[in-house]
Design an enzyme around this catalytic site. Sequence first.
Site, PDB file in Angstrom:
ATOM      1  N   LYS A 135       0.852  -1.205   0.000  1.00 59.79           N
ATOM      2  CA  LYS A 135       0.000   0.000   0.000  1.00 59.79           C
ATOM      3  C   LYS A 135       0.882   1.246   0.000  1.00 59.79           C
ATOM      4  O   LYS A 135       2.072   1.181   0.311  1.00 59.79           O
ATOM      5  CB  LYS A 135      -0.931  -0.037   1.217  1.00 59.79           C
ATOM      6  CG  LYS A 135      -0.214  -0.047   2.553  1.00 59.79           C
ATOM      7  CD  LYS A 135      -1.165  -0.448   3.695  1.00 59.79           C
ATOM      8  CE  LYS A 135      -0.417  -0.419   5.031  1.00 59.79           C
ATOM      9  NZ  LYS A 135      -1.226  -0.979   6.116  1.00 59.79           N
TER      10      LYS A 135
ATOM     11  N   TYR B 223      13.755  31.032   8.116  1.00 61.01           N
ATOM     12  CA  TYR B 223      12.447  31.596   8.490  1.00 61.01           C
ATOM     13  C   TYR B 223      12.310  31.728  10.004  1.00 61.01           C
ATOM     14  O   TYR B 223      12.750  30.858  10.757  1.00 61.01           O
ATOM     15  CB  TYR B 223      11.332  30.692   7.975  1.00 61.01           C
ATOM     16  CG  TYR B 223      11.077  30.838   6.493  1.00 61.01           C
ATOM     17  CD1 TYR B 223      10.717  32.056   5.948  1.00 61.01           C
ATOM     18  CD2 TYR B 223      11.202  29.735   5.660  1.00 61.01           C
ATOM     19  CE1 TYR B 223      10.479  32.175   4.581  1.00 61.01           C
ATOM     20  CE2 TYR B 223      10.966  29.842   4.307  1.00 61.01           C
ATOM     21  CZ  TYR B 223      10.608  31.070   3.765  1.00 61.01           C
ATOM     22  OH  TYR B 223      10.368  31.182   2.428  1.00 61.01           O
TER      23      TYR B 223
HETATM   24  C1  LIG Z   1      -0.427  -1.885   6.821  1.00 58.26           C
HETATM   25  C2  LIG Z   1      -0.991  -3.197   7.191  1.00 58.26           C
HETATM   26  C3  LIG Z   1      -0.156  -4.306   7.321  1.00 58.26           C
HETATM   27  C4  LIG Z   1       1.352  -4.212   7.290  1.00 58.26           C
HETATM   28  O1  LIG Z   1       1.789  -3.697   8.531  1.00 58.26           O
HETATM   29  P1  LIG Z   1       3.351  -3.490   8.862  1.00 58.26           P
HETATM   30  O2  LIG Z   1       3.339  -3.055  10.288  1.00 58.26           O
HETATM   31  O3  LIG Z   1       3.841  -2.413   7.962  1.00 58.26           O
HETATM   32  O4  LIG Z   1       4.018  -4.782   8.635  1.00 58.26           O
HETATM   33  C5  LIG Z   1      -0.745  -5.553   7.526  1.00 58.26           C
HETATM   34  N1  LIG Z   1      -2.087  -5.670   7.633  1.00 58.26           N
HETATM   35  C6  LIG Z   1      -2.921  -4.602   7.558  1.00 58.26           C
HETATM   36  C7  LIG Z   1      -4.370  -4.803   7.715  1.00 58.26           C
HETATM   37  C8  LIG Z   1      -2.397  -3.330   7.349  1.00 58.26           C
HETATM   38  O5  LIG Z   1      -3.221  -2.285   7.293  1.00 58.26           O
END
Ligand SMILES: *Cc1c(COP(=O)(O)O)cnc(C)c1O
Length: 375
Positions: A44, A268
């Site tokens: 993702k 800034y």
């Molecule tokens: C993002 C996510 C993961 C992966 O989690 P990590 O901590 O990055 O390994 C797994 N399952 C779900 C449902 C997630 O939203």
Amino acid sequence: MTRVTSDLNPRAGAILTVDLGAVVANWTQLRDRVAPAECSAVVKADAYGLGVARVVPALATAGCRTFVVAQFEEALAVRRALEPVAPQAQVFSLGGLPVGCEGEFIANRILPVLNHLGEIAAWRAFAASRGEVLPAVIHIDTGMNRLGLGPDELDDLAGHPQWLEGIDVRYWMTHLACADEFDNPMTGEQLDRFRAALTRLPKAKASFANSSGIFHGKDHHFDLARPGCALYGVNPTPHLPNPMRDTVRLDAKLLQVRNCDASMTVGYGAAHKVAGPARIATIGVGYADGYMRSLGGKGHIFVDGVAAPIVGRISMDLITIDVTGLSESAAHAGRMVELIGPNRLVDTVAAEGGTIGYEILTSLGRRYHRIYVGG
Ligand SMILES: *Cc1c(COP(=O)(O)O)cnc(C)c1O
């Protein structure tokens, strides 16, 4: 990872190097750790900022056959990236089933993760309308209280197995709230709740662990693990040395180095006041590149063997660092310095900015000259 010099692209102010070989090595390590369970890859947010178009084919070539995203559009991008390498791989979209989009999931062979009874009903109705059995993943909430069937919905579903007619449940899944805190009892409680839920539901495969969850041991692996951050080098075991390989480095050029006298200010808000004669170097990276503004006055950038402090505020396109202790030959205009890499680990930069490695990676800017190695 080899150091990249500005010779590769003289116009580039900053170079982001992504080591696909390290991503694959991290996945292979986790795959071996969870075997005989399957190991997916959570990709993702554009593979946590590293780039789906390159990460997905590399992992698919290494044998990964399940990819997980948060949104439908992301799933389409993963499908496109998989097409030449592993068109048969499965892709889940965690964010549920948007109303009226059932046909698009089927047309693109994307598995919806059904998060509540309304989505289960919609998928069942769609399957009935086509006279087919359609695959899906169903999310059971065991403590996050974000997505997934809550306790009441679970009771309802367990009492009405006919609500699953026409649905091929590929996996029951849940998600851990505190897996990175290895002494937190919450993980064990979620494990107990998930097991109890599975005994009340039709038999299907199950998916439980994120990156940190994998390191809690075999009984946390079930049939499918879902690592994300660990693939990209974030430490899944924060209480122990990082077992994963670094996957990104970010080098940028010093644009200018100047001498300042006591009582001059930098940037800034005149937020940094120079205490004595000082040399201040300016780098062409800023918060618009995802280098977080909260690192102003807190972070460090590695210049010729030294962690030089960031002074003053971080601007949209520029960072200022104090290089007073460094010689002219060590800190001069045109020299490349390390913002992220073996001397400035993602987790260290995150800690200095008051955040987590996930946010540093998923914020990596779009203006960097990107180089992929090891693919
Ligand atoms: C993002 C996510 C993961 C992966 O989690 P990590 O901590 O990055 O390994 C797994 N399952 C779900 C449902 C997630 O939203």
